[in-house]
Structure formats: C-alpha cells, structure tokens
Design an enzyme around this catalytic site. Structure first.
Site, short mmCIF file in Angstrom:
data_model
loop_
_atom_site.label_atom_id
_atom_site.label_comp_id
_atom_site.label_asym_id
_atom_site.label_seq_id
_atom_site.Cartn_x
_atom_site.Cartn_y
_atom_site.Cartn_z
N ASP A 224 34.20 5.95 -0.67
CA ASP A 224 34.31 4.57 -0.20
C ASP A 224 35.73 4.05 -0.36
OD1 ASP A 224 31.51 3.69 0.50
OD2 ASP A 224 31.16 4.42 -1.53
N SER A 225 36.32 4.31 -1.51
CA SER A 225 37.66 3.79 -1.77
C SER A 225 38.70 4.43 -0.86
CB SER A 225 38.04 4.02 -3.24
OG SER A 225 37.10 3.39 -4.09
#
Length: 396
Positions: free
Chosen positions: A168-169
């Site tokens: 996600d990051s």
C-alpha cells in the site's frame, strides 16, 4: 517560503492506507486535503491497531493536516456535492475497487468534463484494466503478485510478510510521483489534467530490481535468502557474542579490503580471487564464516564501534523502542511531538523528504469524523436547513 503545494486542493475519497497515505504526503507540503468519510463510521483506519479513547493512534499520523467531510457517497445528494467540489479541485484520490466510482456517476470521464484541469489518482489492486481488474486486492496480495512475498523469509520455510503494509505504501509513493508529474504536465503543457492508474502489484514489481532480466536471460528464479543479499557479498546479519546481530555490508571492493583488515583477515582481503564482487559471491560461505568467527568474539556495541572506525557500513536491528531513543532520529526531526484529542502526548513520524527551502510541516492535527463538514458545505452555498435535513437522513 511558502510550501510547494500551497493552493493545490486535493479531494480524498479513499480509505485505509494507499490513497490516504498519498494524500497525507501532499498535505504535508501545503495541499488543502479534504478527506471524505462515511457518516457514523468514518475511515476504517480509525479502528485499526491500538486504540486510544476509541480511535487508532495510527489515525493521528495518517490523517494530520486534513479536513474531514462526512458524506454517504451512495446517495445522489453526496454525489452532487462531490461534483461541486470537483469544480475547484486540482487532485482527486480514490482507492475503491474499479467500477465503484462509475456506479456513482463519478467516473473519470464525467469528472473530467466538469473540470478539465482535474488530476485523478486511482489506486487499486490490479489496475483499472486487464483480466484481474475486478478482483479485490489488498496490499498483501499485491506484495505476493509483485514478487516480494516469494523472496521474504528463510529458504525452505513459509514465505513471510514484511511486517508492514508495504504494498500500500509503495503504491501511495508511486501515486504521489504520478500526481506531481501530472500537475507539472498540466501547468506547463496546455492546462489539461489526466488520470493516473496505479496498481498495487505493479508498485511492488517496480521495486524488484534484477528479477525479470535475470529470468529472461538466464531462466533464473531468485529464491528467498534469509538475511543475506543474494549475488552481492558480503552482506548479511552476523551473530555477536551477546546474541545480538550486526548487519554488515562489506560488498564494495575497497570496503571489503578494509573489513578484512578490521577482522584480522588480510589473507582474504589480499586474495586476488576475492577482489571483485563476482569472485566473492563464488566464495561467500567462506567469507561469511570468517566474519561470523570474528563477531562471535565481540559484543554488538564493540563490533559496531570497530567497524564504524574502519568506515565499514554496519548497524544493528532497530525495534521501535530503539528508534524512539535514537539521537540521530531526534536530531533529524523524525520524532515529532503532538497531542491526541484529549491532550495525551503522542510521538509521530517526521516529514520526508526534507526540502531545504520549502519544507513540509504539520499545521493541523488529524480531524474528528466530520469535523469540517459544515465549513466545507457552507463554502459550496449549501444552506443550514439543507444540511440539517441531510444530517437527519445520515447523508452527512
């Protein structure tokens, strides 16, 4: 000086990590971020991990500098509010499953017609096109499909996750890059915005270094290697006399020679067969054994002191307690003092990257759910009576 994104309005429709993390970074550098959350519950991240007074302390880091607008996007009234906001919005960020915005009449084509200058970041598991586009995808799935999970862990054991939602990051970071590129293109080349399609698995795959060319040329499939760095030597974790591990990277040619001198193994440092990385890789077991024999005789702090004096890249494995007490983190403003809603002190991560003339900053704490709803709707000319009706119907 003013922040680089001052005057840029961002409308965040996403939730949890990928979309909101991208918006957080833009907010830290001056963008006005309006975060849209469902009434009553808000972003699910508010209830993730450890809670203080019912709210995740993660929320304080993820949503700082944002304004919260509570809207039920499934309702026509809320969808109309989004359309009004888009008229004066520079960037819209969303990370719903592909097709969701289309169901609400908020697809790219429709919003682009309202505001041709709009830049739209769409983050999803598999992207907006392709045979997998409709599959649900979280970061952990993207990490697996992108090749990272296969390489994580010890040989012959169950592949492990990295420990944070890195997929996600990474997608958020790629999204921020895309937004900045699109804003640059808009402002320098005709004034028209564009849509940015970020897939979680592709963001992970983009980090996979030499995996694809090695497979293409050599039919090689890299396998998990534990704490070592395959094909680059020496670089590993070595146990010290006190049972702690030193991470030592002696893989540069001159660094390797200094490392061997520091551990009393000039015979290896002067060996022509080990002068370059390819030769060291062929004898990596012999080199690692020599380093382990030396570290096994010294405590971790002794090992690090000696290697730092010899200008050898070396370090320990930090846990968060180590980070919170580290003077270098403190000197670099990476441990910021803040407060939760009730005044409880909290440490939050500092701002990255560090710009010398227009640095980012924290201007406001993470918002309460719907804290800025009236303020934002009023600015759109929506009357008090209408807002009262919407509130009674749980639209806001």
């Amino acid at each position: 000086m003013s922040k680089p994104l001052l005057g840029i309005r961002v409308l965040e429709l996403g939730q949890l990590i990928a979309g909101p993390f991208a918006a957080k970074m833009l907010a830290e550098f001056g963008a006005d971020v309006i975060k849209v959350e469902p009434p009553g519950t808000g972003d699910p991240l508010r209830k993730w991990r450890l809670l203080h007074d019912g709210t995740s302390v993660w929320w304080a880091a993820q949503s700082r500098n944002k304004r919260s607008l509570s809207l039920d996007l499934k309702t026509p009234e809320a969808q109309d509010v989004i359309r009004k906001l888009v008229e004066s919005t520079d960037v819209l960020i969303e990370n719903f499953k592909p097709g969701m915005l289309e169901q609400w009449g908020l697809d790219w084509d429709a919003l682009h017609k309202i505001n041709p200058r709009l830049v739209m970041l769409r983050v999803s598991g598999y992207g907006q096109t392709g045979p997998y586009r409709d599959r649900p995808g979280f970061g952990v799935i993207g990490e697996a499909m992108g090749g990272l999970r296969h390489l994580s862990g010890e040989p012959g054991r169950t592949p492990v996750r990295v420990g944070v939602s890195i997929g996600d990051s990474l997608s958020a970071l790629h999204g921020v890059i895309g937004v900045l590129l699109a804003l640059r293109a808009r402002d320098e080349h005709g004034g028209e915005g564009q849509m940015i399609d970020v897939a979680l698995y592709e963001s992970v795959f983009n980090m996979m270094e030499s995996l694809l060319p090695e497979h293409s040329v050599f039919d090689a499939v890299r396998q998990p290697a534990g704490s070592s760095l395959p094909g680059i030597a020496p670089s590993n974790a070595y146990c010290c006399a006190d049972g702690k591990y030193a991470l030592i990277a002696g893989n540069g040619d001159s660094i390797f020679r200094r490392l061997m001198a520091a551990i009393g193994r000039d015979d290896l440092g002067d060996d022509p067969a080990l002068a370059h990385n390819d030769g060291r890789v062929r004898q990596v077991g012999r080199i690692d054994d020599a380093i382990r024999e030396w570290t096994g005789k010294h405590r971790l702090d002794e090992v690090l002191d000696l290697l730092n004096q010899a200008r050898i890249p070396a370090g320990k494995i930090y846990d968060i307690a180590d980070i919170a007490a580290d003077p270098h983190y403190q000197a670099r403003d990476m441990l910021l003092d803040a407060e939760l809603d009730d005044g409880t002190p909290v440490k939050l991560p500092g701002i990255v990257p560090k710009l010398s003339k227009t640095p980012g900053s924290v201007e406001r704490p993470a918002p309460r759910l719907g804290q800025h709803t009236d303020e934002i709707l009023s600015s759109l000319g929506i009357a008090d009576a209408t807002r009262d009706q919407w509130r009674a119907r749980n639209i806001i």
